[in-house]
Write a protein that holds these residues in place. Structure first.
Motif, PDB file in Angstrom:
ATOM      1  N   UNK A  93     -50.093  79.935   5.574  1.00 43.80           N
ATOM      2  CA  UNK A  93     -49.059  79.619   4.490  1.00 43.80           C
ATOM      3  C   UNK A  93     -47.831  78.792   5.441  1.00 43.80           C
ATOM      4  N   UNK A  94     -47.493  77.638   4.727  1.00 44.85           N
ATOM      5  CA  UNK A  94     -46.030  76.933   5.222  1.00 44.85           C
ATOM      6  C   UNK A  94     -45.306  76.752   4.208  1.00 44.85           C
ATOM      7  N   UNK A  95     -44.090  76.362   4.270  1.00 44.26           N
ATOM      8  CA  UNK A  95     -43.013  76.353   3.134  1.00 44.26           C
ATOM      9  C   UNK A  95     -41.981  75.177   3.512  1.00 44.26           C
ATOM     10  N   UNK A  96     -41.754  74.460   2.420  1.00 40.15           N
ATOM     11  CA  UNK A  96     -40.799  73.502   2.287  1.00 40.15           C
ATOM     12  C   UNK A  96     -39.534  73.910   1.663  1.00 40.15           C
ATOM     13  N   UNK A  97     -38.332  74.128   2.528  1.00 40.29           N
ATOM     14  CA  UNK A  97     -37.097  74.622   2.045  1.00 40.29           C
ATOM     15  C   UNK A  97     -36.268  73.219   1.863  1.00 40.29           C
ATOM     16  N   UNK A  98     -35.377  73.133   0.961  1.00 35.87           N
ATOM     17  CA  UNK A  98     -34.245  72.223   0.564  1.00 35.87           C
ATOM     18  C   UNK A  98     -32.853  72.953   1.537  1.00 35.87           C
ATOM     19  N   UNK A  99     -32.422  72.296   2.364  1.00 39.17           N
ATOM     20  CA  UNK A  99     -31.376  72.692   3.182  1.00 39.17           C
ATOM     21  C   UNK A  99     -30.029  72.657   2.041  1.00 39.17           C
ATOM     22  N   UNK A 100     -29.190  73.670   1.913  1.00 43.17           N
ATOM     23  CA  UNK A 100     -28.019  73.536   1.182  1.00 43.17           C
ATOM     24  C   UNK A 100     -28.246  73.252  -0.192  1.00 43.17           C
ATOM     25  N   UNK A 101     -29.329  73.936  -0.680  1.00 40.24           N
ATOM     26  CA  UNK A 101     -29.448  73.636  -2.207  1.00 40.24           C
ATOM     27  C   UNK A 101     -28.866  74.549  -3.047  1.00 40.24           C
ATOM     28  N   UNK A 102     -28.643  74.077  -4.205  1.00 38.84           N
ATOM     29  CA  UNK A 102     -27.578  74.767  -5.175  1.00 38.84           C
ATOM     30  C   UNK A 102     -28.419  75.927  -5.618  1.00 38.84           C
ATOM     31  N   UNK A 103     -27.554  77.142  -5.117  1.00 39.60           N
ATOM     32  CA  UNK A 103     -28.059  78.472  -5.413  1.00 39.60           C
ATOM     33  C   UNK A 103     -28.297  78.799  -6.810  1.00 39.60           C
ATOM     34  N   UNK A 104     -27.614  78.103  -7.786  1.00 33.00           N
ATOM     35  CA  UNK A 104     -28.053  78.384  -9.171  1.00 33.00           C
ATOM     36  C   UNK A 104     -28.787  77.406  -9.773  1.00 33.00           C
ATOM     37  N   UNK A 105     -29.848  76.530  -9.061  1.00 31.55           N
ATOM     38  CA  UNK A 105     -30.565  75.867  -9.596  1.00 31.55           C
ATOM     39  C   UNK A 105     -31.579  76.567 -10.398  1.00 31.55           C
ATOM     40  N   UNK A 106     -32.078  75.738 -11.730  1.00 26.36           N
ATOM     41  CA  UNK A 106     -32.916  76.628 -12.425  1.00 26.36           C
ATOM     42  C   UNK A 106     -34.147  75.557 -12.576  1.00 26.36           C
ATOM     43  N   UNK A 107     -35.517  76.171 -12.715  1.00 26.84           N
ATOM     44  CA  UNK A 107     -36.847  75.685 -12.979  1.00 26.84           C
ATOM     45  C   UNK A 107     -37.107  75.627 -14.161  1.00 26.84           C
ATOM     46  N   UNK A 108     -37.326  74.423 -14.757  1.00 26.52           N
ATOM     47  CA  UNK A 108     -37.760  74.366 -16.035  1.00 26.52           C
ATOM     48  C   UNK A 108     -39.270  73.837 -16.076  1.00 26.52           C
ATOM     49  N   UNK A 109     -40.193  74.264 -17.092  1.00 18.60           N
ATOM     50  CA  UNK A 109     -41.421  73.715 -17.312  1.00 18.60           C
ATOM     51  C   UNK A 109     -41.520  72.639 -18.391  1.00 18.60           C
ATOM     52  N   UNK A 110     -42.159  71.393 -18.299  1.00 13.49           N
ATOM     53  CA  UNK A 110     -42.099  70.437 -19.077  1.00 13.49           C
ATOM     54  C   UNK A 110     -43.516  69.719 -19.453  1.00 13.49           C
ATOM     55  N   UNK A 111     -43.633  69.362 -20.377  1.00 14.27           N
ATOM     56  CA  UNK A 111     -44.926  68.603 -21.051  1.00 14.27           C
ATOM     57  C   UNK A 111     -45.864  69.604 -21.006  1.00 14.27           C
ATOM     58  N   UNK A 112     -46.018  70.539 -21.962  1.00 10.15           N
ATOM     59  CA  UNK A 112     -46.965  71.624 -22.150  1.00 10.15           C
ATOM     60  C   UNK A 112     -48.495  70.953 -21.940  1.00 10.15           C
ATOM     61  N   UNK A 113     -49.092  71.617 -21.274  1.00 10.59           N
ATOM     62  CA  UNK A 113     -50.749  71.232 -21.345  1.00 10.59           C
ATOM     63  C   UNK A 113     -51.305  71.216 -22.492  1.00 10.59           C
ATOM     64  N   UNK A 114     -50.813  72.070 -23.377  1.00 11.09           N
ATOM     65  CA  UNK A 114     -51.360  72.555 -24.595  1.00 11.09           C
ATOM     66  C   UNK A 114     -52.370  73.831 -24.440  1.00 11.09           C
ATOM     67  N   UNK A 115     -52.379  74.377 -23.369  1.00  7.33           N
ATOM     68  CA  UNK A 115     -53.139  75.345 -22.974  1.00  7.33           C
ATOM     69  C   UNK A 115     -52.300  76.647 -22.631  1.00  7.33           C
ATOM     70  N   UNK A 116     -53.086  77.904 -22.847  1.00  5.63           N
ATOM     71  CA  UNK A 116     -52.308  78.938 -22.398  1.00  5.63           C
ATOM     72  C   UNK A 116     -53.230  79.676 -21.240  1.00  5.63           C
ATOM     73  N   UNK A 117     -52.731  80.817 -20.479  1.00  6.88           N
ATOM     74  CA  UNK A 117     -53.539  81.530 -19.565  1.00  6.88           C
ATOM     75  C   UNK A 117     -53.378  82.961 -19.713  1.00  6.88           C
ATOM     76  N   UNK A 118     -54.129  83.752 -19.545  1.00  3.85           N
ATOM     77  CA  UNK A 118     -54.181  85.236 -19.631  1.00  3.85           C
ATOM     78  C   UNK A 118     -54.502  85.926 -18.315  1.00  3.85           C
ATOM     79  N   UNK A 119     -53.873  86.909 -18.084  1.00  6.01           N
ATOM     80  CA  UNK A 119     -54.059  87.552 -16.704  1.00  6.01           C
ATOM     81  C   UNK A 119     -54.068  89.334 -17.285  1.00  6.01           C
ATOM     82  N   UNK A 120     -55.461  89.705 -17.280  1.00  4.77           N
ATOM     83  CA  UNK A 120     -55.593  91.092 -17.500  1.00  4.77           C
ATOM     84  C   UNK A 120     -56.271  91.755 -16.441  1.00  4.77           C
ATOM     85  N   UNK A 121     -55.313  92.905 -16.015  1.00  2.23           N
ATOM     86  CA  UNK A 121     -55.730  93.433 -14.870  1.00  2.23           C
ATOM     87  C   UNK A 121     -55.564  94.962 -15.196  1.00  2.23           C
TER      88      UNK A 121
END
Length: 222
Positions: free
Chosen positions: A102-130
Protein backbone atom coordinates in the motif's frame (compact mmCIF):
# COMPACT_ATOMS: atom_id res chain seq x y z
CA UNK A 1 -1.73 12.76 -14.78
CA UNK A 2 -2.26 9.18 -15.87
CA UNK A 3 -1.00 6.05 -14.13
CA UNK A 4 -1.04 2.66 -15.83
CA UNK A 5 -1.35 -0.55 -13.81
CA UNK A 6 -0.31 -3.93 -15.16
CA UNK A 7 -2.63 -6.88 -14.68
CA UNK A 8 0.00 -9.15 -13.19
CA UNK A 9 -1.33 -8.95 -9.64
CA UNK A 10 -4.63 -10.15 -8.30
CA UNK A 11 -6.71 -8.10 -5.87
CA UNK A 12 -5.79 -8.53 -2.23
CA UNK A 13 -9.37 -8.64 -0.95
CA UNK A 14 -11.88 -11.47 -1.13
CA UNK A 15 -14.89 -9.27 -1.96
CA UNK A 16 -13.93 -8.41 -5.53
CA UNK A 17 -13.36 -10.24 -8.82
CA UNK A 18 -10.08 -11.52 -10.17
CA UNK A 19 -7.58 -8.90 -11.39
CA UNK A 20 -7.77 -7.75 -14.98
CA UNK A 21 -4.96 -8.42 -17.42
CA UNK A 22 -4.24 -8.16 -21.11
CA UNK A 23 -4.75 -11.93 -21.32
CA UNK A 24 -8.39 -11.52 -20.33
CA UNK A 25 -9.42 -8.64 -22.56
CA UNK A 26 -8.33 -7.14 -25.83
CA UNK A 27 -9.30 -3.50 -25.34
CA UNK A 28 -10.56 -1.85 -22.18
CA UNK A 29 -9.64 1.71 -23.12
CA UNK A 30 -13.24 2.70 -23.90
CA UNK A 31 -14.73 1.14 -20.75
CA UNK A 32 -15.14 3.70 -17.95
CA UNK A 33 -13.66 2.98 -14.55
CA UNK A 34 -16.29 2.48 -11.84
CA UNK A 35 -16.11 4.39 -8.57
CA UNK A 36 -18.24 2.75 -5.86
CA UNK A 37 -19.65 4.84 -3.04
CA UNK A 38 -19.06 3.61 0.51
CA UNK A 39 -22.36 3.19 2.32
CA UNK A 40 -20.98 1.19 5.24
CA UNK A 41 -19.62 -1.89 3.46
CA UNK A 42 -16.00 -0.76 4.06
CA UNK A 43 -13.96 1.25 6.53
CA UNK A 44 -15.70 4.57 7.13
CA UNK A 45 -12.55 6.54 6.29
CA UNK A 46 -12.96 5.65 2.59
CA UNK A 47 -15.60 7.56 0.65
CA UNK A 48 -15.16 5.68 -2.65
CA UNK A 49 -13.29 2.71 -4.06
CA UNK A 50 -12.24 1.61 -7.54
CA UNK A 51 -10.49 -1.49 -8.87
CA UNK A 52 -7.98 -1.19 -11.68
CA UNK A 53 -5.49 -3.61 -13.18
CA UNK A 54 -5.25 -5.77 -10.07
CA UNK A 55 -5.06 -2.78 -7.70
CA UNK A 56 -7.67 -1.47 -5.28
CA UNK A 57 -7.78 2.29 -4.82
CA UNK A 58 -9.35 3.89 -1.76
CA UNK A 59 -10.39 7.56 -1.85
CA UNK A 60 -10.46 9.28 1.55
CA UNK A 61 -10.99 12.93 2.37
CA UNK A 62 -7.27 13.60 2.88
CA UNK A 63 -5.47 11.07 0.67
CA UNK A 64 -5.79 8.36 -1.96
CA UNK A 65 -4.48 4.89 -1.05
CA UNK A 66 -3.26 2.45 -3.69
CA UNK A 67 -3.44 -1.20 -2.59
CA UNK A 68 -1.47 -3.51 -4.88
CA UNK A 69 -1.48 -7.29 -4.58
CA UNK A 70 0.36 -10.29 -5.93
CA UNK A 71 0.87 -13.97 -5.27
CA UNK A 72 4.27 -15.47 -4.49
CA UNK A 73 5.08 -19.19 -4.50
CA UNK A 74 4.55 -21.18 -1.35
CA UNK A 75 6.79 -24.11 -0.52
CA UNK A 76 6.62 -26.68 -3.29
CA UNK A 77 5.02 -24.28 -5.77
CA UNK A 78 7.03 -22.78 -8.60
CA UNK A 79 6.39 -19.31 -9.97
CA UNK A 80 5.49 -20.85 -13.32
CA UNK A 81 2.51 -22.56 -11.71
CA UNK A 82 1.00 -19.30 -10.51
CA UNK A 83 -1.77 -17.84 -12.63
CA UNK A 84 -2.60 -14.25 -11.57
CA UNK A 85 -6.02 -14.50 -13.19
CA UNK A 86 -7.09 -17.27 -10.84
CA UNK A 87 -8.39 -16.44 -7.39
CA UNK A 88 -9.80 -19.77 -6.24
CA UNK A 89 -7.48 -22.10 -4.37
CA UNK A 90 -9.99 -24.92 -4.00
CA UNK A 91 -10.81 -25.17 -7.68
CA UNK A 92 -7.34 -24.56 -9.03
CA UNK A 93 -4.94 -25.79 -6.36
CA UNK A 94 -2.30 -23.83 -4.51
CA UNK A 95 -2.06 -20.37 -6.08
CA UNK A 96 0.71 -19.20 -3.76
CA UNK A 97 0.81 -16.76 -0.89
CA UNK A 98 -1.07 -13.49 -1.25
CA UNK A 99 0.92 -10.33 -0.52
CA UNK A 100 -0.11 -6.70 -0.57
CA UNK A 101 1.62 -3.34 -0.79
CA UNK A 102 0.00 0.00 0.00
CA UNK A 103 1.18 3.48 -0.80
CA UNK A 104 -0.63 6.80 -0.52
CA UNK A 105 -0.78 10.14 -2.31
CA UNK A 106 -1.51 13.03 0.05
CA UNK A 107 -2.40 16.60 -0.85
CA UNK A 108 -0.44 18.92 1.42
CA UNK A 109 -2.50 21.60 3.14
CA UNK A 110 -5.72 20.31 1.57
CA UNK A 111 -8.97 22.00 2.52
CA UNK A 112 -10.18 19.97 5.55
CA UNK A 113 -13.78 20.51 4.46
CA UNK A 114 -13.40 19.18 0.91
CA UNK A 115 -16.34 17.11 -0.33
CA UNK A 116 -16.08 14.11 -2.67
CA UNK A 117 -18.91 13.82 -5.19
CA UNK A 118 -19.66 11.04 -7.65
CA UNK A 119 -20.43 12.19 -11.20
CA UNK A 120 -21.67 10.57 -14.41
CA UNK A 121 -23.48 7.47 -13.21
CA UNK A 122 -22.46 4.29 -15.01
CA UNK A 123 -26.09 3.20 -14.95
CA UNK A 124 -25.29 0.21 -12.79
CA UNK A 125 -25.46 -0.59 -9.08
CA UNK A 126 -23.49 -2.87 -6.77
CA UNK A 127 -24.65 -5.15 -3.94
CA UNK A 128 -22.62 -6.30 -0.93
CA UNK A 129 -24.32 -9.16 0.91
CA UNK A 130 -22.27 -10.55 3.77
CA UNK A 131 -23.56 -12.82 6.51
CA UNK A 132 -27.13 -13.77 7.35
CA UNK A 133 -28.37 -10.47 8.76
CA UNK A 134 -30.14 -8.43 6.05
CA UNK A 135 -29.71 -5.31 8.20
CA UNK A 136 -25.99 -5.47 7.41
CA UNK A 137 -26.43 -5.89 3.68
CA UNK A 138 -25.77 -2.99 1.33
CA UNK A 139 -27.71 -3.04 -1.93
CA UNK A 140 -28.26 -0.81 -4.95
CA UNK A 141 -25.08 1.16 -4.32
CA UNK A 142 -24.52 3.61 -7.19
CA UNK A 143 -21.40 3.45 -9.37
CA UNK A 144 -19.92 6.50 -11.08
CA UNK A 145 -17.47 6.98 -13.93
CA UNK A 146 -15.70 9.84 -12.15
CA UNK A 147 -15.41 11.48 -8.73
CA UNK A 148 -14.56 15.07 -7.86
CA UNK A 149 -12.85 16.45 -4.77
CA UNK A 150 -14.41 19.90 -4.42
CA UNK A 151 -12.24 22.89 -3.49
CA UNK A 152 -9.15 20.97 -2.42
CA UNK A 153 -7.47 24.39 -2.69
CA UNK A 154 -9.14 27.76 -3.33
CA UNK A 155 -10.75 27.55 -6.78
CA UNK A 156 -9.26 24.10 -7.49
CA UNK A 157 -11.07 20.77 -7.86
CA UNK A 158 -9.45 17.34 -8.22
CA UNK A 159 -11.13 14.88 -10.58
CA UNK A 160 -10.44 11.13 -10.92
CA UNK A 161 -11.54 9.12 -13.95
CA UNK A 162 -10.19 6.43 -16.24
CA UNK A 163 -10.71 2.91 -17.49
CA UNK A 164 -9.90 -0.53 -16.00
CA UNK A 165 -6.20 -0.26 -16.88
CA UNK A 166 -5.51 3.49 -16.67
CA UNK A 167 -6.26 5.96 -13.90
CA UNK A 168 -6.29 9.69 -14.62
CA UNK A 169 -6.51 12.62 -12.25
CA UNK A 170 -6.99 16.25 -13.27
CA UNK A 171 -6.67 19.44 -11.28
CA UNK A 172 -9.37 21.81 -12.54
CA UNK A 173 -8.63 25.47 -11.89
CA UNK A 174 -11.14 28.29 -11.86
CA UNK A 175 -10.04 31.64 -13.30
CA UNK A 176 -7.33 33.26 -11.16
CA UNK A 177 -6.80 30.13 -9.04
CA UNK A 178 -3.16 29.65 -8.06
CA UNK A 179 -1.63 26.36 -9.32
CA UNK A 180 1.30 26.87 -6.95
CA UNK A 181 -1.03 25.82 -4.15
CA UNK A 182 -1.00 22.23 -5.45
CA UNK A 183 1.43 20.12 -3.44
CA UNK A 184 1.65 16.31 -3.38
CA UNK A 185 3.33 14.00 -0.90
CA UNK A 186 3.76 10.24 -1.31
CA UNK A 187 3.87 7.80 1.58
CA UNK A 188 5.02 4.17 1.49
CA UNK A 189 7.31 4.47 -1.55
CA UNK A 190 11.08 4.23 -1.87
CA UNK A 191 11.69 7.11 -4.24
CA UNK A 192 10.05 9.67 -6.50
CA UNK A 193 11.92 10.87 -9.59
CA UNK A 194 11.30 12.44 -12.99
CA UNK A 195 12.09 10.46 -16.14
CA UNK A 196 13.70 11.70 -19.34
CA UNK A 197 10.32 12.48 -20.93
CA UNK A 198 8.88 14.27 -17.92
CA UNK A 199 7.07 11.26 -16.50
CA UNK A 200 6.99 10.71 -12.74
CA UNK A 201 8.58 7.46 -11.58
CA UNK A 202 7.19 6.05 -8.34
CA UNK A 203 9.58 3.42 -7.03
CA UNK A 204 8.13 0.87 -4.59
CA UNK A 205 9.40 -2.36 -3.06
CA UNK A 206 7.77 -4.19 -5.97
CA UNK A 207 9.09 -2.07 -8.80
CA UNK A 208 8.35 1.25 -10.47
CA UNK A 209 5.01 2.77 -11.43
CA UNK A 210 4.91 5.43 -14.13
CA UNK A 211 2.74 8.53 -14.21
CA UNK A 212 2.65 10.13 -17.64
CA UNK A 213 3.88 13.74 -18.01
CA UNK A 214 1.20 16.27 -17.01
CA UNK A 215 -0.76 18.08 -19.70
CA UNK A 216 -2.16 21.58 -19.46
CA UNK A 217 -5.29 22.57 -21.36
CA UNK A 218 -7.97 25.23 -21.25
CA UNK A 219 -11.66 24.91 -22.03
CA UNK A 220 -13.24 27.63 -24.13
CA UNK A 221 -16.83 28.67 -23.42
CA UNK A 222 -17.21 26.18 -20.58
Amino acid sequence: AETAYSGEAVPSRDDQPTGLSSDNFTDLSHTPLSFIRNRGQWDSRASYRSDIGGATIWYTSQAVYFELARRTPTEGTSSKQLDPRVNNRLAHGDQGRRESLVYAMHLNNINPNTVIDGESSTGGTVNYITGNDPALWQTDIPAYSSIVYRDVYPGINLRYKGNPVLLEYDFELAPFADPAKISLRFEGVRDISIGSKGEMLITTDWGTLVEQPPKVFQQDNG
